[in-house]
Design an enzyme around this catalytic site. Sequence first.
Site, short mmCIF file in Angstrom:
data_model
loop_
_atom_site.label_atom_id
_atom_site.label_comp_id
_atom_site.label_asym_id
_atom_site.label_seq_id
_atom_site.Cartn_x
_atom_site.Cartn_y
_atom_site.Cartn_z
N TYR A 1 7.19 48.42 34.10
CA TYR A 1 6.54 48.15 33.08
C TYR A 1 5.23 47.71 32.67
O TYR A 1 5.08 47.53 31.40
CB TYR A 1 7.30 46.65 32.78
CG TYR A 1 9.48 46.76 33.40
CD1 TYR A 1 9.86 47.72 32.83
CD2 TYR A 1 10.19 45.43 33.20
CE1 TYR A 1 11.24 47.58 32.63
CE2 TYR A 1 11.10 45.67 32.53
CZ TYR A 1 11.83 47.28 33.63
OH TYR A 1 13.37 47.02 33.06
N LYS B 1 14.88 53.18 46.08
CA LYS B 1 14.88 53.99 46.04
C LYS B 1 14.52 55.15 47.06
O LYS B 1 13.59 55.90 46.16
CB LYS B 1 15.70 54.25 44.38
CG LYS B 1 16.58 53.56 43.74
CD LYS B 1 17.98 54.90 44.13
CE LYS B 1 17.63 56.10 43.12
NZ LYS B 1 18.91 56.52 43.80
N ASP C 1 21.07 52.02 43.80
CA ASP C 1 22.33 52.25 43.23
C ASP C 1 23.86 52.01 43.70
O ASP C 1 24.50 51.79 43.63
CB ASP C 1 22.24 53.89 42.95
CG ASP C 1 22.26 54.83 44.17
OD1 ASP C 1 20.99 54.67 45.21
OD2 ASP C 1 21.87 55.85 44.19
N ASP D 1 15.26 43.40 37.49
CA ASP D 1 15.93 43.91 36.19
C ASP D 1 18.07 44.16 36.27
O ASP D 1 18.34 42.76 35.09
CB ASP D 1 15.52 44.43 34.80
CG ASP D 1 15.14 43.80 33.37
OD1 ASP D 1 15.68 43.54 32.98
OD2 ASP D 1 14.65 44.70 32.86
N ASP E 1 20.63 41.32 36.01
CA ASP E 1 21.98 41.07 35.36
C ASP E 1 23.63 40.85 35.49
O ASP E 1 24.26 40.28 35.02
CB ASP E 1 21.90 41.28 33.97
CG ASP E 1 20.61 41.50 32.98
OD1 ASP E 1 19.74 39.89 33.43
OD2 ASP E 1 20.42 41.92 31.94
#
Length: 368
Positions: free
Chosen positions: A142, A192, A225, A249, A253
């Site tokens: 970001y 990852k 993942d 993020d 959530d």
Amino acid sequence: MSTPSLLILPGDGIGPEVMAEVSRIIDWYGDKRGLKFEVSHDLVGGSAYDKHGTPLHDDTMAKAQEVDAVLLGAVGGPKYDNLDFSVKPERGLLRLRKEMDLFANLRPAQCFDALADFSSLKKDVVAGLDIMIVRELTSGIYFGEPRGIIKEGNERVGINTQRYTESEIARVARSAFELARKRSNKVCSMEKANVMESGILWRDVVTEVHQAEYSDVELSHMYADAGAMQLCRWPKQFDVIVTDNLFGDLLSDAAAMLTGSLGMLPSASLGAPMANGRPKALYEPVHGSAPDIAGQGKANPIACILSFAMALRYSFDQGDEADRLEAAVEQVLADGKRTADLLGEEGVTPVSTSEMGDAILGALDASL
Ligand code: NAD
């Protein structure tokens, strides 16, 4: 130590309504537990824009840097949707996070037994769930450069850069290990590393910090993942999850929704320790300003109240009092008190925002 200081920024929409209930609880701690706070109030978001033409006045920013903790309600609303990007209400919040350098975002996903039916997962998968996601908040994709949309030949190319330094990874890893020591002593780090160099570095640095400083804590690694799948399959296998800004993020959530309503979810964003040893800290509910229900007494104040419980625990070293407040919330829910967002069962009449506050204060009184 001197009286701890709190800056309250109620913000917009339901922010002032839910914060009013928190203020009553702060007063309760002063009156009944001798835990006094030096409280100041100021504006953020749309309300600050209305008064000052900016979503965060420099004086407010300076105050936030001085206090022991900031409590924020929520910002935003349709009235401000067409403002220039630079003065949108959310810029006030982002400025606070950036200038206070709040690099560790703590998002608990805790399922109160009385609300286990609210989850989209089976009751036995979520009942009693208590995990903490630590998301790196000030770096990663970001913020990384280069970024932008450029022209290459005949087409546009969108670019963002995932970039982490060793020290950025190490400091958030330390936050996660420290938290784990106060909980069930387990950290799972997610990245990852199979496809991203930044993931390989993340895994290396977390492992190095663990070996050098926290070998008493159980550490595991998971690809993000796979972590997402495991969060849905059997979330109770986790205690603390530490991950980068982007994966955090998404994962926080997803984990939050395991537990039901947005009106129940607190958060903390912590930075480096100040001279008095307390971390720079901002506590806020995860939800937004909920313009659809603002001003109607319908908002659930629990997310904001549980954010104050996190402040008691992480800024003021009052873990027992945080437990007391969380137990009061649990008791009220077990007694069947529900704001409108928590309805769904037959025969339950919703209580208003202030009635929920009354009930929690009653449960606090009963705990004495
Ligand atoms: P929202 O979280 O405000 O609302 C989403 C839905 O959840 C709405 O139906 C709302 O009524 C409900 N809800 C949220 N909090 C609740 C509570 N405490 N009690 C009962 N119901 C609750 O998200 P949104 O509608 O996408 O955004 C509304 C505004 O809030 C926008 O301007 C957005 O930019 C802003 N926002 C701010 C923050 C923040 O301040 N941290 C976070 C998210 C969104």
